[in-house]
Design an enzyme around this catalytic site. Structure first.
Site, PDB file in Angstrom:
ATOM      1  N   ARG A  78      -7.037   5.505  -2.682  1.00 42.69           N
ATOM      2  CA  ARG A  78      -5.664   5.441  -3.195  1.00 42.69           C
ATOM      3  C   ARG A  78      -5.217   3.982  -3.205  1.00 42.69           C
ATOM      4  O   ARG A  78      -5.230   3.319  -2.167  1.00 42.69           O
ATOM      5  CB  ARG A  78      -4.731   6.280  -2.308  1.00 42.69           C
ATOM      6  CG  ARG A  78      -3.285   6.127  -2.695  1.00 42.69           C
ATOM      7  CD  ARG A  78      -2.320   6.986  -1.891  1.00 42.69           C
ATOM      8  NE  ARG A  78      -0.983   6.648  -2.351  1.00 42.69           N
ATOM      9  CZ  ARG A  78       0.018   6.272  -1.564  1.00 42.69           C
ATOM     10  NH1 ARG A  78      -0.109   6.249  -0.245  1.00 42.69           N
ATOM     11  NH2 ARG A  78       1.183   5.942  -2.081  1.00 42.69           N
ATOM     12  N   HIS A 122       4.568   1.022  -5.803  1.00 43.60           N
ATOM     13  CA  HIS A 122       4.549   0.915  -4.333  1.00 43.60           C
ATOM     14  C   HIS A 122       5.312  -0.363  -3.957  1.00 43.60           C
ATOM     15  O   HIS A 122       4.739  -1.336  -3.476  1.00 43.60           O
ATOM     16  CB  HIS A 122       3.108   0.899  -3.824  1.00 43.60           C
ATOM     17  CG  HIS A 122       2.973   1.258  -2.368  1.00 43.60           C
ATOM     18  ND1 HIS A 122       2.090   2.218  -1.911  1.00 43.60           N
ATOM     19  CD2 HIS A 122       3.606   0.789  -1.260  1.00 43.60           C
ATOM     20  CE1 HIS A 122       2.180   2.301  -0.586  1.00 43.60           C
ATOM     21  NE2 HIS A 122       3.090   1.457  -0.169  1.00 43.60           N
ATOM     22  N   GLU A 168       7.214   6.705  -1.584  1.00 47.00           N
ATOM     23  CA  GLU A 168       8.350   6.691  -0.653  1.00 47.00           C
ATOM     24  C   GLU A 168       9.664   6.159  -1.227  1.00 47.00           C
ATOM     25  O   GLU A 168      10.159   5.112  -0.791  1.00 47.00           O
ATOM     26  CB  GLU A 168       7.988   5.868   0.599  1.00 47.00           C
ATOM     27  CG  GLU A 168       6.819   6.404   1.380  1.00 47.00           C
ATOM     28  CD  GLU A 168       6.630   5.708   2.723  1.00 47.00           C
ATOM     29  OE1 GLU A 168       7.362   4.751   3.025  1.00 47.00           O
ATOM     30  OE2 GLU A 168       5.748   6.135   3.482  1.00 47.00           O
ATOM     31  N   ASN A 295       3.161  11.084   3.400  1.00 49.93           N
ATOM     32  CA  ASN A 295       2.839   9.984   4.319  1.00 49.93           C
ATOM     33  C   ASN A 295       3.388  10.350   5.684  1.00 49.93           C
ATOM     34  O   ASN A 295       4.594  10.617   5.819  1.00 49.93           O
ATOM     35  CB  ASN A 295       3.484   8.676   3.858  1.00 49.93           C
ATOM     36  CG  ASN A 295       2.861   8.140   2.587  1.00 49.93           C
ATOM     37  OD1 ASN A 295       1.852   8.665   2.110  1.00 49.93           O
ATOM     38  ND2 ASN A 295       3.438   7.086   2.035  1.00 49.93           N
ATOM     39  N   TYR A 297       3.466   9.476   9.834  1.00 52.67           N
ATOM     40  CA  TYR A 297       3.159   8.560  10.930  1.00 52.67           C
ATOM     41  C   TYR A 297       3.661   9.040  12.280  1.00 52.67           C
ATOM     42  O   TYR A 297       3.178   8.637  13.311  1.00 52.67           O
ATOM     43  CB  TYR A 297       3.751   7.182  10.631  1.00 52.67           C
ATOM     44  CG  TYR A 297       3.021   6.487   9.501  1.00 52.67           C
ATOM     45  CD1 TYR A 297       1.862   5.783   9.767  1.00 52.67           C
ATOM     46  CD2 TYR A 297       3.466   6.580   8.194  1.00 52.67           C
ATOM     47  CE1 TYR A 297       1.157   5.159   8.746  1.00 52.67           C
ATOM     48  CE2 TYR A 297       2.771   5.955   7.163  1.00 52.67           C
ATOM     49  CZ  TYR A 297       1.618   5.246   7.450  1.00 52.67           C
ATOM     50  OH  TYR A 297       0.920   4.643   6.440  1.00 52.67           O
ATOM     51  N   GLU A 354      -1.030   9.077   3.412  1.00 54.78           N
ATOM     52  CA  GLU A 354      -1.103   8.000   4.406  1.00 54.78           C
ATOM     53  C   GLU A 354      -0.977   8.628   5.786  1.00 54.78           C
ATOM     54  O   GLU A 354      -0.127   9.506   5.998  1.00 54.78           O
ATOM     55  CB  GLU A 354       0.048   6.981   4.255  1.00 54.78           C
ATOM     56  CG  GLU A 354      -0.012   6.137   3.017  1.00 54.78           C
ATOM     57  CD  GLU A 354       1.142   5.129   2.939  1.00 54.78           C
ATOM     58  OE1 GLU A 354       1.738   4.779   3.977  1.00 54.78           O
ATOM     59  OE2 GLU A 354       1.451   4.698   1.807  1.00 54.78           O
TER      60      GLU A 354
HETATM   61  C1  FCB Z   1       4.428   3.253   4.693  1.00 57.80           C
HETATM   62  C2  FCB Z   1       4.116   2.429   3.449  1.00 57.80           C
HETATM   63  C3  FCB Z   1       2.823   1.667   3.560  1.00 57.80           C
HETATM   64  C4  FCB Z   1       2.607   1.086   4.929  1.00 57.80           C
HETATM   65  C5  FCB Z   1       2.836   2.113   6.007  1.00 57.80           C
HETATM   66  C6  FCB Z   1       2.609   1.601   7.411  1.00 57.80           C
HETATM   67  O1  FCB Z   1       5.782   3.502   4.744  1.00 57.80           O
HETATM   68  O2  FCB Z   1       4.042   3.276   2.342  1.00 57.80           O
HETATM   69  O3  FCB Z   1       2.810   0.701   2.544  1.00 57.80           O
HETATM   70  O4  FCB Z   1       3.378  -0.033   5.092  1.00 57.80           O
HETATM   71  O5  FCB Z   1       4.115   2.631   5.908  1.00 57.80           O
END
Ligand code: FCB
Length: 449
Positions: A78, A122, A168, A295, A297, A354
């Site tokens: 990607r 992006h 995002e 995405n 985290y 992500e």
């Molecule tokens: C996301 C972004 C990516 C990267 C990660 C850690 O929000 O899409 O570009 O910075 O965080």
């Protein structure tokens, strides 16, 4: 006892990047400036004072980077296309050398047996479009984006079969126009941020139509930073705050995309700050899509607070493990988020576009990077991915963030997310232990937990 979790046949294994974070070569072959060039060259914006001028020099080293993907056994990659490389002024004259770069990259990927997953936006808006009416604040940005998507998909639509319109929109609206932490670094108000979000979603809808016409039969989706939101306690005010935060972070986007309406409770709550909706807008935004990119985290534990009135929320950080970003490590968040999205919105296919973590990394005496915490992070998140598939969620692929250590926006080079270590002085790449884990999982399509 060690258990082995098996992924479905044909599961997509990839790594993700974004143009400004890796390419460098910002003034080469006719590329125009983006808002990130301007922002990073403004003193005081980036914590380590760096820029993406060189980054991972991927613009020159893309062949070597494809080789790395091959060594990692990835079957997908990607990446994003830099709008100002293709249209230096944002609109009008096409910069053929910029377009050729992506064409060569796509050919190189296909030759290596790696499927390209292309993100069209992006964060790197051409500066000329920011200067014209404030970028995403101007409604006709939708036409500009549509024209850009048309150029890219006419050129690459014969070879790229997987398209992501935006990455995002929450991030670039909120962080760019309200909190000022990201480019263009504006500190406006909630109304402006929601205007940006609305125009971004409209641009997404316009792009879907263009991609259907120019790249028939391909898969089209959008990438959101969906966040599993949980109240920090049983107190009614915390439960209400969590609902409001889920509204601003998730439902404003997901309801619009999948249900064709903004959530009533949020419209009432934000009042005059509500997005500027014209007749037909929600129909354009809610064009059917083939997949949702998520995405992921961390999770968000939320209590009542005074952040972002009238959302009035506060993040609660319970004891536990945290990454260098200050984000809680919560593998269950992956399971909970994907199940939740599936149950509430039922996208036909979901990809984790992500997932990853920034930790302190060192190149060891044996020439390797023993990033044990990242190895554990991936192992535990991948185990949750396998479990959520078993629970019936149509998760078809997983992209680690990121292929390479890279320019982490407002944090510069101080936050390493790569499964490949980059020495930014020499540009030497070294596969980390987490990269070897990913390679093993991708090769065998299974993970031991
Ligand atoms: C996301 C972004 C990516 C990267 C990660 C850690 O929000 O899409 O570009 O910075 O965080």
């Amino acid at each position: 006892m060690a258990e082995e979790l098996v992924f479905p046949e044909g599961f997509v294994w990839g790594a993700a990047t974004a143009a400004y974070q890796i390419e460098g070569a910002v003034a080469e072959d006719g590329r125009g400036p983006s808002i990130w060039d301007t922002f990073t060259h403004t003193p005081g914006t980036i914590s380590d004072g760096t820029t993406g001028d060189v980054a991972c020099d991927h613009y020159h080293r893309w062949r070597e980077d494809i080789d790395l993907m091959r060594r990692l056994h990835l079957n997908a990659y990607r990446f994003s296309v830099a709008w100002p490389r293709v249209l230096p002024q944002g609109r009008g004259r096409v910069n053929q050398p910029g377009l050729d770069f992506y064409s060569r990259l796509v050919d190189g990927l296909l030759e290596a047996g790696i499927t390209p997953y292309l993100t069209l936006y992006h964060f790197d808006l051409p500066q000329a479009l920011q200067d014209d009416g404030g970028g995403w604040l101007r409604r006709s940005i939708v036409d500009d984006f549509a024209a850009f998507v048309d150029v890219v998909s006419r050129t690459l639509g014969d070879r790229v079969r997987h398209w992501m319109t935006l990455n995002e929109p929450w991030s670039f609206g909120m962080l760019g126009y309200l909190e000022g932490e990201d480019a263009p670094g504006l500190r406006l108000d909630l109304q402006s941020a929601l205007t940006v979000a609305h125009h971004a979603l409209l641009a997404h809808g316009a792009a879907v139509d263009i991609l259907r016409a120019n790249a028939p039969g391909s898969q089209v989706g959008i990438v959101l930073d969906v966040n599993h939101v949980a109240p920090a306690s049983d107190a009614p005010e915390d439960i209400a705050a969590a609902r409001r935060y889920d509204g601003i972070q998730n439902r404003m986007y997901l309801d619009a995309l999948f249900h064709g309406r903004y959530p009533e409770d949020m419209l009432t709550l934000v009042g005059e700050a509500a997005p500027p909706v014209a007749p037909g807008d929600l129909r354009q935004i809610s064009r059917p899509i083939d997949f949702l990119g998520v995405n992921l985290y961390r999770r968000s534990l939320v209590a009542a607070g005074d952040t972002l009135p009238p959302i009035n929320w506060r993040r609660v950080n319970p004891p536990g493990e945290y990454t260098l970003m200050g984000w809680e490590v919560s593998p269950n968040a992956l399971y909970d988020t994907l199940l939740d999205v599936h149950q509430r919105y039922a996208p036909p296919t979901i990809y984790v576009t992500e997932n990853g973590a920034a930790f302190e990394d060192t190149l060891a005496g044996d020439g390797r990077v023993h990033d044990d915490r990242r190895v554990a992070y991936f192992r535990n998140h991948l185990a949750q991915a396998a479990c959520v598939i078993a629970a019936g969620v149509p998760l078809h692929g997983y992209f680690a963030w990121s292929l390479l250590d890279n320019f982490e926006w407002a944090y510069g080079y101080e936050r390493r997310f790569g499964v490949v270590h980059v020495d930014f002085a020499t540009q030497q790449r070294t596969i980390k232990d987490s990269g070897y884990l990913l390679a093993e999982v991708a090769r065998t399509n299974r993970i031991a937990t």
